[in-house]
Design a protein around this motif. Structure first.
Motif, PDB file in Angstrom:
ATOM      1  N   MET A  78       0.825  -1.210   0.000  1.00 60.89           N
ATOM      2  CA  MET A  78       0.000   0.000   0.000  1.00 60.89           C
ATOM      3  C   MET A  78       0.860   1.261   0.000  1.00 60.89           C
ATOM      4  O   MET A  78       0.500   2.275  -0.613  1.00 60.89           O
ATOM      5  N   ALA A  79       2.016   1.212   0.675  1.00 55.67           N
ATOM      6  CA  ALA A  79       2.935   2.353   0.653  1.00 55.67           C
ATOM      7  C   ALA A  79       3.487   2.576  -0.749  1.00 55.67           C
ATOM      8  O   ALA A  79       3.643   3.728  -1.191  1.00 55.67           O
ATOM      9  N   ALA A  80       3.799   1.485  -1.467  1.00 56.39           N
ATOM     10  CA  ALA A  80       4.295   1.620  -2.844  1.00 56.39           C
ATOM     11  C   ALA A  80       3.235   2.249  -3.742  1.00 56.39           C
ATOM     12  O   ALA A  80       3.539   3.145  -4.556  1.00 56.39           O
ATOM     13  N   ALA A  81       1.980   1.799  -3.606  1.00 61.41           N
ATOM     14  CA  ALA A  81       0.907   2.372  -4.427  1.00 61.41           C
ATOM     15  C   ALA A  81       0.680   3.850  -4.084  1.00 61.41           C
ATOM     16  O   ALA A  81       0.498   4.689  -4.987  1.00 61.41           O
ATOM     17  N   ALA A  82       0.695   4.175  -2.799  1.00 63.96           N
ATOM     18  CA  ALA A  82       0.470   5.569  -2.389  1.00 63.96           C
ATOM     19  C   ALA A  82       1.616   6.476  -2.828  1.00 63.96           C
ATOM     20  O   ALA A  82       1.384   7.618  -3.267  1.00 63.96           O
ATOM     21  N   LYS A  83       2.835   5.964  -2.744  1.00 62.23           N
ATOM     22  CA  LYS A  83       3.990   6.776  -3.154  1.00 62.23           C
ATOM     23  C   LYS A  83       3.954   7.068  -4.642  1.00 62.23           C
ATOM     24  O   LYS A  83       4.217   8.211  -5.075  1.00 62.23           O
ATOM     25  N   MET A  84       3.632   6.057  -5.436  1.00 63.70           N
ATOM     26  CA  MET A  84       3.565   6.268  -6.881  1.00 63.70           C
ATOM     27  C   MET A  84       2.406   7.201  -7.244  1.00 63.70           C
ATOM     28  O   MET A  84       2.533   8.056  -8.144  1.00 63.70           O
TER      29      MET A  84
END
Length: 221
Positions: free
Chosen positions: A75-81
């Motif tokens: 979820m952090a990867a999706a939010a960062k992108m």
């Protein structure tokens, strides 16, 4: 006469017991007896039966921790992108230089896939808790290993495709006249690189989850 009659009556009252005859020429009677270490074998079997749920519960607890970390990472990867964008300070009335993840279909797919994986990992936590409470249960473990394998493939696919785009953004490609845009959009490239690294970490954690589930299922059988 009375003695003979009493003896004959006693023989009639006593039950007739036939003893097995042993034929020495044809074979011998087999006597089955427990092995010398029978008690030791039974004690070892009891210890293994008692100790099995213990280590399986430990594997299930470790599975729960890895699953929680993988969910947060995906979820952090999706939010960062999704939140990474940059606008250059110089622009004209009709032209503005801006970089956003929606400009590239690969980045958009990256956000969708990592969001799905993060949501799945969050929803799979109750199944992991069931494995902790019932460490010998096979159906929830089998369900998790199938879904984890599929999600691992999706995460690895999205991370690899996005990594190729980030590489081209950093280094460019002279053959296709792709210029390195990270010299101008430094913050955007830094954010997308971090998101890709986080996605690879989530894929690695999913791979460990698959290995743990396979190990637990193998020991169950």
């Amino acid at each position: 006469m009375d003695i003979e009659k009493a003896g004959s009556r006693r023989e009639e009252e006593e039950p007739i017991v036939q003893r097995p005859k042993l034929d020495k020429g044809k074979g011998k009677a087999h006597v089955f007896a427990p092995p010398m270490n029978y008690s030791r074998i039974m004690e070892k079997h009891k210890q293994e039966k008692v100790g099995t749920p213990g280590w399986k519960r430990g594997v299930a607890i470790f599975d729960f921790v890895l699953r929680l970390i993988a969910a947060i990472t995906a979820m952090a990867a999706a939010a960062k992108m999704a939140t990474t964008e940059e606008t250059l300070p110089f622009f004209t009335q009709f032209l503005q230089f801006q970089a956003d993840y929606t400009d590239l279909p690969t980045m958009s797919s990256f956000v969708i896939v990592n969001s799905i994986v993060g949501g799945y990992l969050t929803l799979s936590l109750p199944f992991s808790i069931v494995c902790i409470l019932r460490p010998l249960a096979v159906p929830p473990r089998l369900f998790l290993i199938l879904c984890d394998t599929a999600m691992m493939g999706l995460t690895m696919m999205a991370a690899s495709a996005s990594a190729a785009i980030v590489y081209l953004a950093h280094n460019g490609n002279s053959s296709s006249n792709w210029l390195p845009v990270c010299q101008q959009f430094g913050d955007f490239c830094q954010g997308t690189s971090g998101a890709v690294v986080a996605s690879f970490i989530a894929a690695t954690l999913l791979m460990f989850l698959v290995i743990l589930s396979a190990f637990a299922l193998k020991r169950s059988t």
